[in-house]
Design a protein around this motif. Sequence first.
Motif, PDB file in Angstrom:
ATOM      1  N   MET A 122      -6.733   1.279  -4.440  1.00 26.48           N
ATOM      2  CA  MET A 122      -5.520   0.793  -3.760  1.00 26.48           C
ATOM      3  C   MET A 122      -5.761  -0.608  -3.207  1.00 26.48           C
ATOM      4  O   MET A 122      -4.931  -1.493  -3.341  1.00 26.48           O
ATOM      5  CB  MET A 122      -5.121   1.749  -2.626  1.00 26.48           C
ATOM      6  CG  MET A 122      -4.375   2.969  -3.111  1.00 26.48           C
ATOM      7  SD  MET A 122      -3.463   3.751  -1.792  1.00 26.48           S
ATOM      8  CE  MET A 122      -4.600   5.000  -1.313  1.00 26.48           C
ATOM      9  N   GLU A 142       0.656   4.858  -2.434  1.00 24.57           N
ATOM     10  CA  GLU A 142       0.237   6.170  -1.930  1.00 24.57           C
ATOM     11  C   GLU A 142       0.637   7.348  -2.829  1.00 24.57           C
ATOM     12  O   GLU A 142      -0.190   8.220  -3.083  1.00 24.57           O
ATOM     13  CB  GLU A 142       0.761   6.395  -0.505  1.00 24.57           C
ATOM     14  CG  GLU A 142       0.034   5.595   0.563  1.00 24.57           C
ATOM     15  CD  GLU A 142      -1.378   6.086   0.835  1.00 24.57           C
ATOM     16  OE1 GLU A 142      -1.798   7.102   0.256  1.00 24.57           O
ATOM     17  OE2 GLU A 142      -2.083   5.428   1.620  1.00 24.57           O
ATOM     18  N   ARG A 168       1.823  -1.013  -8.728  1.00 25.18           N
ATOM     19  CA  ARG A 168       1.812   0.360  -9.235  1.00 25.18           C
ATOM     20  C   ARG A 168       1.528   0.417 -10.736  1.00 25.18           C
ATOM     21  O   ARG A 168       1.480   1.483 -11.324  1.00 25.18           O
ATOM     22  CB  ARG A 168       3.154   1.014  -8.905  1.00 25.18           C
ATOM     23  CG  ARG A 168       3.371   1.024  -7.394  1.00 25.18           C
ATOM     24  CD  ARG A 168       4.753   1.399  -6.984  1.00 25.18           C
ATOM     25  NE  ARG A 168       5.020   2.773  -7.308  1.00 25.18           N
ATOM     26  CZ  ARG A 168       6.083   3.193  -7.953  1.00 25.18           C
ATOM     27  NH1 ARG A 168       6.988   2.331  -8.325  1.00 25.18           N
ATOM     28  NH2 ARG A 168       6.234   4.455  -8.202  1.00 25.18           N
ATOM     29  N   ALA A 212       4.788  -5.384  -4.763  1.00 26.21           N
ATOM     30  CA  ALA A 212       4.789  -3.936  -4.483  1.00 26.21           C
ATOM     31  C   ALA A 212       5.128  -3.145  -5.744  1.00 26.21           C
ATOM     32  O   ALA A 212       4.610  -2.048  -5.959  1.00 26.21           O
ATOM     33  CB  ALA A 212       5.772  -3.619  -3.366  1.00 26.21           C
ATOM     34  N   VAL A 238      -3.723  -3.977  -4.171  1.00 30.35           N
ATOM     35  CA  VAL A 238      -2.961  -4.741  -3.162  1.00 30.35           C
ATOM     36  C   VAL A 238      -3.312  -6.223  -3.290  1.00 30.35           C
ATOM     37  O   VAL A 238      -2.426  -7.090  -3.374  1.00 30.35           O
ATOM     38  CB  VAL A 238      -3.272  -4.225  -1.727  1.00 30.35           C
ATOM     39  CG1 VAL A 238      -2.723  -5.198  -0.681  1.00 30.35           C
ATOM     40  CG2 VAL A 238      -2.671  -2.852  -1.508  1.00 30.35           C
ATOM     41  N   ALA A 284       3.637   1.763  -1.416  1.00 26.26           N
ATOM     42  CA  ALA A 284       4.126   2.036  -2.772  1.00 26.26           C
ATOM     43  C   ALA A 284       3.046   2.691  -3.637  1.00 26.26           C
ATOM     44  O   ALA A 284       3.353   3.356  -4.624  1.00 26.26           O
ATOM     45  CB  ALA A 284       4.592   0.729  -3.410  1.00 26.26           C
ATOM     46  N   ALA A 307       0.827  -1.217   0.000  1.00 22.74           N
ATOM     47  CA  ALA A 307       0.000   0.000   0.000  1.00 22.74           C
ATOM     48  C   ALA A 307       0.855   1.259   0.000  1.00 22.74           C
ATOM     49  O   ALA A 307       0.514   2.252  -0.663  1.00 22.74           O
ATOM     50  CB  ALA A 307      -0.920  -0.007   1.216  1.00 22.74           C
TER      51      ALA A 307
END
Lengths: 236, 275
Positions: free
Chosen positions: A120, A111, A161, A157, A124, A109, A107
């Motif tokens: 988000m 923000e 994104r 992670a 995840v 990464a 999470a």
Amino acid sequence: MNVAVVEDLWWRYEGREDYALRGLSLEVRRGEVLAVMGHSGAGKTTLALAMTGIIPQRVPGEIRGHVEVLGLSTLRADVTEIARRVSIVFEDPEVQFVMSTVEDEIALALEPLRLSRDEMRRRVLWSLELVGLDRGFLNRSPLQLSGGEKQRVAIAAAVAREPELLILDEPTSDLDPVGKEEVVAALRRLRRELDMTVVLIEHEPEYVAEFADRVVVLREGRVAMEGGPGDGVLKG
Amino acid sequence: MPTILGELVGAEARSRGYMDLHVLSKVFLPLFISLSLPFARQPLQALAVALVSVAACVAAGVPLSAMKRYLAVIISLVAFIVLAFSLFAQVPGRVLYEVTLVSIHAQRGVVEWRLVITDTGLWYSAAFILRVFAMVLSAVLLLASVTDRDLVWGLLSLRAPFGASVAASLFFRGIHFFISDFYTVREAMMARGVDFERSSLARRFRLYSNALIPLLSLMVTRSYEVSLALESRGIAPGSRSASGYHVYRLRPADYAVLAVGASVLAAFIAWGWLA
């Protein structure tokens, strides 16, 4: 269309006499998996750092040449700006972990991307599933996982994104055979389910042959060979 | 959810209600207790602060039994404080015990170093020990209840910049990294034949001093690696975030805890003033 273009790149780390990269040129095409191979010290990790802008912006040294990733010059564009579109997974996953649970690690990464909370959450869970880890891992400490699990969390992670370019810097080199197989299985799923441009830095030809569309072999900081995995490059 | 102390020694606050509090409450309650200490100069006042800190730890469900393993350190510290008050500070009062340790007769007179234990000296020692005890407990309360999630997303909910929230979390995480690196260096030294257990206190001090050099080097390397890892994820000091993955809101329980903490501080200020 090219995602990244490296032209005549020379790089020397501060305090060193020899250049780590010596006139290196290559391009990364959209949607391909480009494997970068070479012996230790050939310049593979240096190239990866140059593609994220960490070199030359955060590592002191002398640079010549040009690196453009997704239309951004990594010599000038801010590292965090490049990071919005390029993700990198380092060789040692532990150095990347800053949070005490797997969920928060992924999470965190997300923000800076300023996504909605629901998006988000979706990413995840999706990324975790993509690397073959179930929801039971969400509240576990990344530092207490096995080597293969750690590396898969680091990949999750990075993938969460949804970067336009994913750089994997020797993701299996520090792992035992079991961990290696876990990461390779995750990479297989990535390859199958995502249309992401990937630069895979790897030194084991068997994995490269399976994943790569194209292979570049570095030697002493420059491209020594280039071709498809079936073109005999891997034997060389 | 692993807390800072939980990751280090496995001691965590077990009260669900306390753990669900906002990070502001979890930080400010121990802070209020600590801020009360300078006003608790008398043994009775110090005892009251120590009891308040014990009560706070019990209410938060911090397993105080975990402190047992540090009993030797605490006892050494207590002995050190009492000795310091007896040997170096001759506190006026009713003399309970007196002995001359060194007596030098010179031409111009006699120089004496005496150990004098007075009732006031003992009271001062007791107050000091209780203040140290309360300070340790409030630190334990903080570290056993705050998680890095609290720091990052809790501070974010207070409109702190995202980069600053991550930095605050990293500060506490650094403690974990430091101790982990310390054990790595210690084990490396032991693997080369250094015996910490059988060394004298002076030699042990020298050995630990030697360990500081690789430890500092490791800390610098680790800081550099963490900063690169964060920047490669787009997290920098000025980074901002839109919504926040975890939602933190100040609830009535938080206002109650903050009010209790502030009242405790106000009460000790008033008591110290009046005394």
